[in-house]
Scaffold this motif. Structure first.
Motif, PDB file in Angstrom:
ATOM      1  N   ALA A 168       6.949   7.975   7.542  1.00 12.23           N
ATOM      2  CA  ALA A 168       6.730   7.176   6.181  1.00 12.23           C
ATOM      3  C   ALA A 168       7.866   7.042   5.481  1.00 12.23           C
ATOM      4  O   ALA A 168       8.740   8.153   5.121  1.00 12.23           O
ATOM      5  N   LEU A 169       8.296   5.982   5.102  1.00 14.77           N
ATOM      6  CA  LEU A 169       9.317   5.854   3.986  1.00 14.77           C
ATOM      7  C   LEU A 169       8.809   6.192   2.649  1.00 14.77           C
ATOM      8  O   LEU A 169       7.858   5.772   2.248  1.00 14.77           O
ATOM      9  N   VAL A 170       9.589   7.048   2.015  1.00 15.67           N
ATOM     10  CA  VAL A 170       9.182   7.529   0.545  1.00 15.67           C
ATOM     11  C   VAL A 170       9.925   6.733  -0.563  1.00 15.67           C
ATOM     12  O   VAL A 170      11.182   6.543  -0.541  1.00 15.67           O
ATOM     13  N   GLU A 199       0.876  -1.003   0.054  1.00 13.51           N
ATOM     14  CA  GLU A 199       0.089   0.082  -0.012  1.00 13.51           C
ATOM     15  C   GLU A 199       0.962   1.261  -0.024  1.00 13.51           C
ATOM     16  O   GLU A 199       1.940   1.145   0.839  1.00 13.51           O
ATOM     17  N   VAL A 200       0.493   2.222  -0.937  1.00 12.93           N
ATOM     18  CA  VAL A 200       1.279   3.542  -0.948  1.00 12.93           C
ATOM     19  C   VAL A 200       0.256   4.538  -0.897  1.00 12.93           C
ATOM     20  O   VAL A 200      -0.933   4.416  -1.019  1.00 12.93           O
ATOM     21  N   LEU A 201       0.832   5.910  -0.231  1.00  6.75           N
ATOM     22  CA  LEU A 201      -0.126   6.837  -0.301  1.00  6.75           C
ATOM     23  C   LEU A 201       0.509   8.037  -1.355  1.00  6.75           C
ATOM     24  O   LEU A 201       1.812   8.450  -0.937  1.00  6.75           O
ATOM     25  N   VAL A 252       4.799  12.921  -3.191  1.00  4.61           N
ATOM     26  CA  VAL A 252       5.672  11.673  -2.998  1.00  4.61           C
ATOM     27  C   VAL A 252       4.562  10.536  -3.016  1.00  4.61           C
ATOM     28  O   VAL A 252       3.477  10.570  -2.745  1.00  4.61           O
ATOM     29  N   ALA A 253       5.031   9.295  -3.181  1.00  4.95           N
ATOM     30  CA  ALA A 253       4.619   7.939  -2.915  1.00  4.95           C
ATOM     31  C   ALA A 253       5.171   7.391  -1.729  1.00  4.95           C
ATOM     32  O   ALA A 253       6.498   7.088  -1.635  1.00  4.95           O
ATOM     33  N   ALA A 254       4.585   7.145  -0.522  1.00  2.00           N
ATOM     34  CA  ALA A 254       5.125   7.080   0.515  1.00  2.00           C
ATOM     35  C   ALA A 254       4.261   5.846   1.373  1.00  2.00           C
ATOM     36  O   ALA A 254       2.977   5.640   0.834  1.00  2.00           O
ATOM     37  N   GLU A 255       4.841   5.125   2.451  1.00  2.00           N
ATOM     38  CA  GLU A 255       3.935   4.319   3.092  1.00  2.00           C
ATOM     39  C   GLU A 255       2.843   5.040   3.845  1.00  2.00           C
ATOM     40  O   GLU A 255       2.899   6.279   3.994  1.00  2.00           O
TER      41      GLU A 255
END
Length: 178
Positions: A88-90, A21-23, A78-81
């Motif tokens: 969050a890891l990016v 899943e990414v946000l 960004v697309a991050a956790e």
């Protein structure tokens, strides 16, 4: 979707083909530390494809500048956790910046090899195009290393055309937004 479950503007939660899943969301100042911490996880080719030269680290100043875009002339995602910014890891960063005194903007995208090839570049690029159109810009462009075939193919599939970048080893891709 009920109103309380709606995400803010420019936010979208995605499930990648690998199940992760990414946000996708606008970059935040709190992302500076995770960006700097994750930079060593990038391979030399990933860094060169984005920055066009080798770098060993993302400096504090560079991270500060990236995470504080001027909302009148810049936009960064960004697309991050799906965790709070700063925790969050990016995994990907996309940025667009209006060229001063013009109706043009330059883009740059970096997707980590850990999540490359899963459609994030396309998702991010579409949002950059949408932002640029919303600013009533006429042209969006970026310089891509000529051997970065995935990015060149993505750009072509979205209607970008190739131009000379006037720098050996680079190809400029440009999209007419009018």
């Amino acid at each position: 979707m009920s109103p309380r479950n709606r995400l803010p503007p420019w936010h979208e939660q995605l499930r990648l083909p690998n199940g992760r899943e990414v946000l996708i969301r606008p970059i935040r100042p709190d992302d500076a530390v995770p960006l700097r911490a994750a930079f060593p996880l990038l391979g030399p080719d990933e860094i060169r494809q984005r920055f066009l030269y080798a770098m060993k680290e993302l400096s504090e100043d560079q991270a500060e500048r990236l995470t504080h875009p001027d909302p009148r002339t810049e936009f960064a995602l960004v697309a991050a956790e799906p965790l709070p910014p700063g925790e969050a890891l990016v995994g990907a960063v996309a940025r667009v910046s209006v060229v001063p005194g013009s109706r043009e903007a330059e883009f740059a995208i970096l997707v980590s090899h850990y999540i490359a090839g899963m459609g994030l570049g396309r998702q991010l690029m579409r949002r950059l195009v949408r932002w640029a159109k919303g600013k009533k810009l006429e042209r969006l462009y970026g310089d891509v290393l000529e051997h970065n075939q995935p990015m060149l193919q993505l750009a072509q599939s979205l209607g970008f055309r190739r131009e000379s970048a006037h720098t050996p080893g680079l190809v400029r891709v440009a999209l007419d937004l009018r």
